[in-house]
Design a protein around this motif. Sequence first.
Motif, PDB file in Angstrom:
ATOM      1  N   LEU A 218       0.836  -1.198   0.000  1.00  0.00           N
ATOM      2  CA  LEU A 218       0.000   0.000   0.000  1.00  0.00           C
ATOM      3  C   LEU A 218       0.871   1.247   0.000  1.00  0.00           C
ATOM      4  CD1 LEU A 218      -2.627  -1.195   2.648  1.00  0.00           C
ATOM      5  CD2 LEU A 218      -2.694  -1.468   0.147  1.00  0.00           C
ATOM      6  N   ASP A 219       0.271   2.384  -0.289  1.00  0.00           N
ATOM      7  CA  ASP A 219       1.052   3.616  -0.435  1.00  0.00           C
ATOM      8  C   ASP A 219       1.738   3.997   0.867  1.00  0.00           C
ATOM      9  OD1 ASP A 219      -0.342   6.337   0.779  1.00  0.00           O
ATOM     10  OD2 ASP A 219      -1.768   4.693   0.503  1.00  0.00           O
ATOM     11  N   ARG A 224      -3.223   3.254   2.363  1.00  0.00           N
ATOM     12  CA  ARG A 224      -4.612   3.102   1.942  1.00  0.00           C
ATOM     13  C   ARG A 224      -4.767   2.729   0.474  1.00  0.00           C
ATOM     14  NH1 ARG A 224      -8.427   8.475   1.604  1.00  0.00           N
ATOM     15  NH2 ARG A 224     -10.104   7.591   0.335  1.00  0.00           N
ATOM     16  N   PHE A 225      -3.885   3.222  -0.356  1.00  0.00           N
ATOM     17  CA  PHE A 225      -4.020   3.007  -1.790  1.00  0.00           C
ATOM     18  C   PHE A 225      -3.076   1.904  -2.273  1.00  0.00           C
ATOM     19  CE2 PHE A 225      -5.272   7.464  -1.123  1.00  0.00           C
ATOM     20  CZ  PHE A 225      -6.584   7.378  -1.606  1.00  0.00           C
ATOM     21  N   GLU A 227      -0.534  -0.188  -4.386  1.00  0.00           N
ATOM     22  CA  GLU A 227       0.566   0.154  -5.297  1.00  0.00           C
ATOM     23  C   GLU A 227       0.913  -1.040  -6.194  1.00  0.00           C
ATOM     24  OE1 GLU A 227       2.716   3.962  -3.512  1.00  0.00           O
ATOM     25  OE2 GLU A 227       3.821   2.101  -3.179  1.00  0.00           O
ATOM     26  N   PRO A 245      -3.319   0.691 -10.531  1.00  0.00           N
ATOM     27  CA  PRO A 245      -2.907   1.856  -9.747  1.00  0.00           C
ATOM     28  C   PRO A 245      -2.169   2.912 -10.564  1.00  0.00           C
ATOM     29  CG  PRO A 245      -2.519  -0.139  -8.504  1.00  0.00           C
ATOM     30  CD  PRO A 245      -2.921  -0.570  -9.879  1.00  0.00           C
ATOM     31  N   LYS A 275      -6.010   5.891  -8.497  1.00  0.00           N
ATOM     32  CA  LYS A 275      -5.791   5.407  -7.140  1.00  0.00           C
ATOM     33  C   LYS A 275      -6.886   4.394  -6.794  1.00  0.00           C
ATOM     34  CE  LYS A 275      -3.373   9.362  -5.088  1.00  0.00           C
ATOM     35  NZ  LYS A 275      -3.365  10.342  -3.967  1.00  0.00           N
ATOM     36  N   ILE A 276      -6.460   3.244  -6.279  1.00  0.00           N
ATOM     37  CA  ILE A 276      -7.406   2.198  -5.900  1.00  0.00           C
ATOM     38  C   ILE A 276      -7.349   2.040  -4.379  1.00  0.00           C
ATOM     39  CG2 ILE A 276      -8.063  -0.221  -6.151  1.00  0.00           C
ATOM     40  CD1 ILE A 276      -6.704  -0.197  -8.894  1.00  0.00           C
ATOM     41  N   ASP A 277      -8.415   2.421  -3.711  1.00  0.00           N
ATOM     42  CA  ASP A 277      -8.505   2.372  -2.251  1.00  0.00           C
ATOM     43  C   ASP A 277      -8.721   0.927  -1.820  1.00  0.00           C
ATOM     44  OD1 ASP A 277      -9.389   2.478   0.442  1.00  0.00           O
ATOM     45  OD2 ASP A 277     -10.121   4.525   0.162  1.00  0.00           O
TER      46      ASP A 277
END
Length: 351
Positions: A218-219, A224-225, A227, A245, A275-277
């Motif tokens: 994740l970021d 949350r996002f 990667e 992403p 961005k993919i949550d």
Amino acid sequence: MLMKANQRILDAVANLTLPKDRTFGKAVLPIVCTARYENGAWSELELKFDADVQVSSGSPAVQYAQSIFEGMKAYWMDQEEPQIFRPHHHAARFKMSAERLCMPPVPEEMFVAAVKMITCLYKDIIPREVNSALYLRPSLYGDDYSLSIEPSDSYRFTVHAAPTIPFSLEMMSVLIERQHIRASLGGTGNVKAAGNYAAGFASLKRARALNCATSLWLDPLEGRFIEELSLMNFFIFMEGGLYTPMMQDSFLSGITRQSLIMLAYELGIRTVEKKIDINGLIARLLKGDNIEAFSTGTAAVVSPIRSLKEADGTEYVFGETPGSITQTLRKQLLDVQEGRAKDKFGWMETV
């Protein structure tokens, strides 16, 4: 192409016994193509036994991870001669990685000549089964003998080769990595620095304990996002569109990723980089939305993802079988790589 191969090397190749274990990366062959950078200039390429290419434990490569690599494949299925997938694009990324780690870039023509040379040397043992290939690993590392905390004065460029048998096409589960961050914004996440991969080993160990193939990172700012996975990029297909992403410099823009985006466009599949949550994706899965997920990378090409797992074992399932888009894109790419389809993009280079 093999003018600098001495008779001892040619005899060794002729009498080579392939290792029994040819799963990805295990069957590393004993001869490499190599050159050395010293006093501001590159030597000529030559073929040497890997055991003769030595690096000190006191080198910047060992002490400070001043080391980069690429991963690529040579195919020989329905082609008249072996072909390498996108070697010039790998050369360009290799150059970017070298510059980020303060190393002299390997000239593109030298890089491409080296991967062709090692492929030519091992031509007769390139696996010719579907989904198989000769894996190529160009590397560049500082080989000076110094503990000084500064860039090396000399460098070694090598290309290893390893025949690989077909990857398992079984659906895989992946661990949502919420404990560690592998790379930061402004760091080395967007280049193939060796240290990036060692930083993922602890997570990989925890993933394997949960019967997961790898980890989903994740970021670094919000956690949350989505990667990327440890060795692959990430895609989902939902609501008639393909999503991956949005790139930032904390993770790698894979060459297979770029290729899949181009193929999807060619097929008329709407593709969106955004961005993919992770929490939004989980909510959709819990609601029962029909979503396909897959990863892309040199090693496994396109790999279907069955589920995401939390560290406590909670599982969010995409599907029990590979989705139709996953299968279509995998087939389209392999058909180009293995010579069954026209290479519209000029990706394949004959050795």
